[in-house]
Design an enzyme around this catalytic site. Sequence first.
Site, PDB file in Angstrom:
ATOM      1  N   ILE A   1      20.301  36.027  29.987  1.00  0.00           N
ATOM      2  CA  ILE A   1      20.457  37.277  30.734  1.00  0.00           C
ATOM      3  C   ILE A   1      20.923  37.003  32.167  1.00  0.00           C
ATOM      4  O   ILE A   1      21.664  37.809  32.744  1.00  0.00           O
ATOM      5  CB  ILE A   1      19.157  38.129  30.701  1.00  0.00           C
ATOM      6  CG1 ILE A   1      19.426  39.538  31.200  1.00  0.00           C
ATOM      7  CG2 ILE A   1      18.042  37.504  31.487  1.00  0.00           C
ATOM      8  CD1 ILE A   1      20.349  40.323  30.323  1.00  0.00           C
ATOM      9  N   ALA A   2      20.525  35.856  32.714  1.00  0.00           N
ATOM     10  CA  ALA A   2      20.976  35.504  34.075  1.00  0.00           C
ATOM     11  C   ALA A   2      22.505  35.423  34.095  1.00  0.00           C
ATOM     12  O   ALA A   2      23.152  35.882  35.047  1.00  0.00           O
ATOM     13  CB  ALA A   2      20.361  34.180  34.510  1.00  0.00           C
ATOM     14  N   SER A  31      16.775  26.948  39.719  1.00  0.00           N
ATOM     15  CA  SER A  31      16.483  26.525  38.352  1.00  0.00           C
ATOM     16  C   SER A  31      15.334  25.523  38.395  1.00  0.00           C
ATOM     17  O   SER A  31      15.046  24.939  39.450  1.00  0.00           O
ATOM     18  CB  SER A  31      17.732  25.871  37.748  1.00  0.00           C
ATOM     19  OG  SER A  31      17.416  25.219  36.534  1.00  0.00           O
ATOM     20  N   TYR A  84      12.350  26.880  42.154  1.00  0.00           N
ATOM     21  CA  TYR A  84      12.324  28.292  42.555  1.00  0.00           C
ATOM     22  C   TYR A  84      11.805  28.425  43.983  1.00  0.00           C
ATOM     23  O   TYR A  84      12.227  29.306  44.737  1.00  0.00           O
ATOM     24  CB  TYR A  84      11.453  29.103  41.589  1.00  0.00           C
ATOM     25  CG  TYR A  84      11.924  29.079  40.143  1.00  0.00           C
ATOM     26  CD1 TYR A  84      13.250  28.802  39.819  1.00  0.00           C
ATOM     27  CD2 TYR A  84      11.039  29.346  39.102  1.00  0.00           C
ATOM     28  CE1 TYR A  84      13.686  28.782  38.501  1.00  0.00           C
ATOM     29  CE2 TYR A  84      11.462  29.335  37.777  1.00  0.00           C
ATOM     30  CZ  TYR A  84      12.778  29.041  37.476  1.00  0.00           C
ATOM     31  OH  TYR A  84      13.198  29.029  36.173  1.00  0.00           O
ATOM     32  N   HIS A 126       7.155  36.095  35.262  1.00  0.00           N
ATOM     33  CA  HIS A 126       7.632  37.156  36.165  1.00  0.00           C
ATOM     34  C   HIS A 126       6.706  37.359  37.368  1.00  0.00           C
ATOM     35  O   HIS A 126       7.163  37.502  38.499  1.00  0.00           O
ATOM     36  CB  HIS A 126       7.798  38.475  35.406  1.00  0.00           C
ATOM     37  CG  HIS A 126       8.943  38.448  34.432  1.00  0.00           C
ATOM     38  ND1 HIS A 126       9.222  39.495  33.573  1.00  0.00           N
ATOM     39  CD2 HIS A 126       9.889  37.515  34.178  1.00  0.00           C
ATOM     40  CE1 HIS A 126      10.287  39.188  32.842  1.00  0.00           C
ATOM     41  NE2 HIS A 126      10.705  37.996  33.189  1.00  0.00           N
ATOM     42  N   LYS A 140      12.492  42.988  32.832  1.00  0.00           N
ATOM     43  CA  LYS A 140      11.463  43.644  32.029  1.00  0.00           C
ATOM     44  C   LYS A 140      10.955  42.681  30.980  1.00  0.00           C
ATOM     45  O   LYS A 140      11.730  41.808  30.591  1.00  0.00           O
ATOM     46  CB  LYS A 140      11.974  44.922  31.370  1.00  0.00           C
ATOM     47  CG  LYS A 140      13.369  44.900  30.762  1.00  0.00           C
ATOM     48  CD  LYS A 140      13.746  43.878  29.749  1.00  0.00           C
ATOM     49  CE  LYS A 140      12.989  43.810  28.465  1.00  0.00           C
ATOM     50  NZ  LYS A 140      13.501  42.763  27.535  1.00  0.00           N
ATOM     51  N   ASP A 155       9.455  42.528  24.306  1.00  0.00           N
ATOM     52  CA  ASP A 155      10.870  42.223  24.489  1.00  0.00           C
ATOM     53  C   ASP A 155      11.757  43.440  24.290  1.00  0.00           C
ATOM     54  O   ASP A 155      12.633  43.719  25.111  1.00  0.00           O
ATOM     55  CB  ASP A 155      11.294  41.094  23.538  1.00  0.00           C
ATOM     56  CG  ASP A 155      12.578  40.451  24.033  1.00  0.00           C
ATOM     57  OD1 ASP A 155      12.565  39.950  25.162  1.00  0.00           O
ATOM     58  OD2 ASP A 155      13.596  40.488  23.318  1.00  0.00           O
TER      59      ASP A 155
HETATM   60  N1  LIG Z   1      17.629  43.565  30.551  1.00  0.00           N
HETATM   61  C1  LIG Z   1      18.032  43.052  29.398  1.00  0.00           C
HETATM   62  O1  LIG Z   1      18.874  43.598  28.700  1.00  0.00           O
HETATM   63  C2  LIG Z   1      17.444  41.751  28.972  1.00  0.00           C
HETATM   64  C3  LIG Z   1      18.077  41.027  27.939  1.00  0.00           C
HETATM   65  C4  LIG Z   1      17.543  39.799  27.620  1.00  0.00           C
HETATM   66  C5  LIG Z   1      16.416  39.327  28.249  1.00  0.00           C
HETATM   67  N2  LIG Z   1      15.822  40.068  29.228  1.00  0.00           N
HETATM   68  C6  LIG Z   1      14.615  39.573  29.908  1.00  0.00           C
HETATM   69  O2  LIG Z   1      14.991  38.474  30.715  1.00  0.00           O
HETATM   70  C7  LIG Z   1      14.013  37.446  30.664  1.00  0.00           C
HETATM   71  C8  LIG Z   1      14.708  36.143  30.275  1.00  0.00           C
HETATM   72  O3  LIG Z   1      15.318  36.297  29.004  1.00  0.00           O
HETATM   73  P1  LIG Z   1      16.513  35.323  28.491  1.00  0.00           P
HETATM   74  O4  LIG Z   1      16.900  35.854  27.164  1.00  0.00           O
HETATM   75  O5  LIG Z   1      17.545  35.153  29.533  1.00  0.00           O
HETATM   76  O6  LIG Z   1      15.712  33.963  28.291  1.00  0.00           O
HETATM   77  P2  LIG Z   1      16.288  32.485  28.226  1.00  0.00           P
HETATM   78  O7  LIG Z   1      17.709  32.501  27.771  1.00  0.00           O
HETATM   79  O8  LIG Z   1      15.294  31.695  27.469  1.00  0.00           O
HETATM   80  O9  LIG Z   1      16.287  32.036  29.748  1.00  0.00           O
HETATM   81  C9  LIG Z   1      15.112  31.952  30.518  1.00  0.00           C
HETATM   82  C10 LIG Z   1      15.331  30.986  31.666  1.00  0.00           C
HETATM   83  O10 LIG Z   1      14.110  30.873  32.383  1.00  0.00           O
HETATM   84  C11 LIG Z   1      13.949  29.560  32.905  1.00  0.00           C
HETATM   85  N3  LIG Z   1      12.632  29.031  32.534  1.00  0.00           N
HETATM   86  C12 LIG Z   1      11.689  28.644  33.407  1.00  0.00           C
HETATM   87  N4  LIG Z   1      10.603  28.182  32.785  1.00  0.00           N
HETATM   88  C13 LIG Z   1      10.866  28.280  31.452  1.00  0.00           C
HETATM   89  C14 LIG Z   1      10.129  27.953  30.291  1.00  0.00           C
HETATM   90  N5  LIG Z   1       8.882  27.442  30.367  1.00  0.00           N
HETATM   91  N6  LIG Z   1      10.689  28.165  29.098  1.00  0.00           N
HETATM   92  C15 LIG Z   1      11.925  28.705  28.998  1.00  0.00           C
HETATM   93  N7  LIG Z   1      12.677  29.036  30.067  1.00  0.00           N
HETATM   94  C16 LIG Z   1      12.155  28.831  31.288  1.00  0.00           C
HETATM   95  C17 LIG Z   1      15.073  28.713  32.327  1.00  0.00           C
HETATM   96  O11 LIG Z   1      16.025  28.510  33.367  1.00  0.00           O
HETATM   97  P3  LIG Z   1      15.877  27.269  34.389  1.00  0.00           P
HETATM   98  O12 LIG Z   1      14.931  26.294  33.772  1.00  0.00           O
HETATM   99  O13 LIG Z   1      17.244  26.739  34.517  1.00  0.00           O
HETATM  100  O14 LIG Z   1      15.316  27.835  35.634  1.00  0.00           O
HETATM  101  C18 LIG Z   1      15.685  29.570  31.240  1.00  0.00           C
HETATM  102  O15 LIG Z   1      17.065  29.375  31.123  1.00  0.00           O
HETATM  103  C19 LIG Z   1      12.941  37.928  29.682  1.00  0.00           C
HETATM  104  O16 LIG Z   1      11.823  38.401  30.382  1.00  0.00           O
HETATM  105  C20 LIG Z   1      13.594  39.068  28.920  1.00  0.00           C
HETATM  106  O17 LIG Z   1      12.705  40.117  28.572  1.00  0.00           O
HETATM  107  C21 LIG Z   1      16.322  41.258  29.588  1.00  0.00           C
END
Ligand SMILES: NC(=O)c1ccc[n+]([C@@H]2O[C@H](COP(=O)([O-])OP(=O)(O)OC[C@H]3O[C@@H](n4cnc5c(N)ncnc54)[C@H](OP(=O)(O)O)[C@@H]3O)[C@@H](O)[C@H]2O)c1
Length: 328
Positions: free
Chosen positions: A14-15, A35, A57, A78, A96, A178
């Site tokens: 999502i980032a 990161s 962070y 979060h 969220k 989620d």
């Molecule tokens: N608004 C929307 O449409 C939407 C869509 C998808 C997700 N989201 C929300 O966004 C958040 C992240 O979702 P995502 O799908 O982007 O997840 P993701 O692809 O797994 O990415 C999460 C990122 O968090 C960091 N991180 C730090 N500690 C971690 C750990 N212990 N395990 C895994 N990752 C960790 C990692 O980046 P670094 O290690 O590089 O810091 C990782 O790349 C969730 O809360 C989700 O509900 C929102």
Amino acid sequence: MQPFHWGIIGTGKIAKKFADDLQTIEGAKIYAIGSTTQGRADAFAQLYGAPHAFGSYEALAQCPDIDAVYIATPHVLHCENTILCLNHQKAVLCEKPFAMNTRQVSLMQAAALRNNTFLMEAMWTRFLPHIQQVIQLIKEDMIGEVRSVKADFGFLANHFPPESRLWNAALGGGSLLDIGIYPIYLALLLMGKPHKIKAFANFTNQRVDSMCNMLFHYKDGKSAILHSTLEATTATEAYIYGEKGSIHLQNRFHGKCDGFTVMLYGGESTFHPYHYPTHGYNFEAEEVMRCVKAGKKQSDLMPLSMSNDLIATLDKVRKSVGIKYAED
Ligand SMILES: NC(=O)c1ccc[n+]([C@@H]2O[C@H](COP(=O)([O-])OP(=O)(O)OC[C@H]3O[C@@H](n4cnc5c(N)ncnc54)[C@H](OP(=O)(O)O)[C@@H]3O)[C@@H](O)[C@H]2O)c1
């Protein structure tokens, strides 16, 4: 014009989408990436031309000249990540669900208050033009008083490994937090907090919910039928039924929606098509920029009171079906 400097915490899926959309906003600059790993921060920063990349962070939170930080880590982080940024007087847009439970959301809001700093949950749905138009039509009494809402969000997630964020209990896995949050948000947006909740869930062997069915009842007889699942790909549509007509929001009702149809009972039906050229996250980002530039501490459209209602409702659903996390 001075560019608005965004910091981003987390470099996952999502980032990247959020960063893509920031690039479409005039005056927005992707300024710093934080990161857990310096290499990932560097790679992300290079991809988006960000001048600063931090391998923690904490280092990002300390970086001066950041106007707002977008937090895109798993749910369980979060609260901690938001408070870190607020304590460094950085405005925060946090993904969220805002946090794991009401207790954590209260801590985040207390930190925002203490630091006199802007805070908003990234409920992007609220800022999408098709949702804005639906709200406007309802305000204009187009379908009469809303009596019920039916909404679902489901996608088959069996190809995600058990340790991934979607299934991993330690990362806040499960369908409710989620994706179930979106049907719930729509019900809250249109009818407020329910009086009674009944829910049923299926559980994985990690005890996270792979499916959650919810029934909301209101004191004045309004109701909502809501569904989230990671077991199947569902329509991901919404129906809003009023006393004079209904609105059917097509897939995906909460995001890049193809459009909606207003049907007046016994009368005409009108389709309002939509096409989103971006991922749809630019609208919430623009709201944050407007609010921060105006010195506001929260958004009028997605206020902290709504985040309180949302997390309280999620807590109630969890309690009624027995979804528990270590943070409880
Ligand atoms: N608004 C929307 O449409 C939407 C869509 C998808 C997700 N989201 C929300 O966004 C958040 C992240 O979702 P995502 O799908 O982007 O997840 P993701 O692809 O797994 O990415 C999460 C990122 O968090 C960091 N991180 C730090 N500690 C971690 C750990 N212990 N395990 C895994 N990752 C960790 C990692 O980046 P670094 O290690 O590089 O810091 C990782 O790349 C969730 O809360 C989700 O509900 C929102």
